[in-house]
Design a protein around this motif. Structure first.
Motif, PDB file in Angstrom:
ATOM      1  N   PRO A  65      24.125  31.181 186.554  1.00 15.00           N
ATOM      2  CA  PRO A  65      25.103  32.224 186.888  1.00 15.00           C
ATOM      3  C   PRO A  65      25.062  32.561 188.364  1.00 15.00           C
ATOM      4  O   PRO A  65      24.585  33.623 188.754  1.00 15.00           O
ATOM      5  N   ALA A  66      25.529  31.655 189.170  1.00 17.86           N
ATOM      6  CA  ALA A  66      25.449  31.804 190.621  1.00 17.86           C
ATOM      7  C   ALA A  66      26.208  33.023 191.121  1.00 17.86           C
ATOM      8  O   ALA A  66      25.904  33.541 192.187  1.00 17.86           O
ATOM      9  N   HIS A  67      27.170  33.482 190.336  1.00 17.54           N
ATOM     10  CA  HIS A  67      27.952  34.643 190.775  1.00 17.54           C
ATOM     11  C   HIS A  67      27.125  35.923 190.763  1.00 17.54           C
ATOM     12  O   HIS A  67      27.534  36.927 191.316  1.00 17.54           O
ATOM     13  N   ARG A  68      25.948  35.877 190.116  1.00 18.47           N
ATOM     14  CA  ARG A  68      25.097  37.069 190.086  1.00 18.47           C
ATOM     15  C   ARG A  68      24.117  37.094 191.244  1.00 18.47           C
ATOM     16  O   ARG A  68      23.226  37.926 191.292  1.00 18.47           O
ATOM     17  N   ARG A  79      31.518  33.187 197.641  1.00 13.84           N
ATOM     18  CA  ARG A  79      32.784  33.046 196.911  1.00 13.84           C
ATOM     19  C   ARG A  79      33.582  31.810 197.316  1.00 13.84           C
ATOM     20  O   ARG A  79      34.266  31.216 196.504  1.00 13.84           O
ATOM     21  N   GLN A  80      33.466  31.412 198.567  1.00 15.21           N
ATOM     22  CA  GLN A  80      34.204  30.241 199.043  1.00 15.21           C
ATOM     23  C   GLN A  80      33.808  28.978 198.300  1.00 15.21           C
ATOM     24  O   GLN A  80      34.557  28.039 198.209  1.00 15.21           O
ATOM     25  N   THR A  86      38.240  33.743 194.504  1.00 15.14           N
ATOM     26  CA  THR A  86      38.161  34.986 193.726  1.00 15.14           C
ATOM     27  C   THR A  86      37.364  34.838 192.432  1.00 15.14           C
ATOM     28  O   THR A  86      37.112  35.810 191.747  1.00 15.14           O
ATOM     29  N   THR A  87      36.974  33.626 192.120  1.00 15.73           N
ATOM     30  CA  THR A  87      36.236  33.376 190.872  1.00 15.73           C
ATOM     31  C   THR A  87      34.972  34.221 190.763  1.00 15.73           C
ATOM     32  O   THR A  87      34.715  34.839 189.734  1.00 15.73           O
ATOM     33  N   ALA A  94      34.225  40.993 185.269  1.00 12.09           N
ATOM     34  CA  ALA A  94      34.286  40.769 183.819  1.00 12.09           C
ATOM     35  C   ALA A  94      33.001  41.237 183.153  1.00 12.09           C
ATOM     36  O   ALA A  94      32.979  41.563 181.966  1.00 12.09           O
ATOM     37  N   GLU A  95      31.940  41.309 183.924  1.00 10.13           N
ATOM     38  CA  GLU A  95      30.659  41.751 183.375  1.00 10.13           C
ATOM     39  C   GLU A  95      30.410  43.227 183.642  1.00 10.13           C
ATOM     40  O   GLU A  95      29.361  43.763 183.309  1.00 10.13           O
TER      41      GLU A  95
END
Length: 119
Positions: A65-68, A79-80, A86-87, A94-95
């Motif tokens: 979960p790299a977005h965390r 984010r790039q 925007t992902t 969403a979390e």
DNA sequence: CGGCTGACGAAAA
DNA sequence: CTTTTCGCCAGCC
């Protein structure tokens, strides 16, 4: 270079990456941590760059979960590198994480410190 | 083999 | 306050 030292280095390298992936997978949904926190937890206080670098290589590692993982200010610097710019934000929102202008709001509240949470 | 780079971060100036 | 410097270390040229 002695064989022993070389072995130490090999172990360290291997371990570092595995630990990074391992810790990241332990981050609970709705929370996030920083590269520096992970580096510190792994013993490389100044190795935050390597954590980020390791994460960059995580595209071929499942269940990451790299977005965390953001920088210490709660800014979505990565984010790039996602499918779209925007992902990362969308996944966090969403979390239940508040994100505004590429930065997590109430960062202190969402911050997940492995050193404190994992004991 | 040498130098440069980078999802970072803290300290020094 | 802002800018610079250094540490970290695997990969790329």
């Amino acid at each position: 270079m002695s064989a022993r030292k070389q072995e130490e280095k090999r172990e360290s390298n291997n371990d570092f990456f595995q630990n990074v992936y391992d810790v990241v997978r332990l981050i609970p949904a709705g929370r996030a941590t920083s590269y520096g926190a992970i580096a510190s937890y792994l013993g490389s206080k100044r190795g935050a760059r390597q954590v980020g670098w390791a994460m960059g290589s995580s595209y071929n590692v499942p269940n990451i979960p790299a977005h965390r993982v953001v920088n210490k200010e709660g800014v979505l610097t990565a984010r790039q590198l996602f499918e779209t710019p925007t992902t990362m934000q969308e996944k966090l929102e969403a979390e239940g994480v508040e994100v505004k202008d590429d930065q997590i709001q109430n960062w202190n509240k969402y911050f997940w410190d492995p050193e404190k949470e994992l004991t």
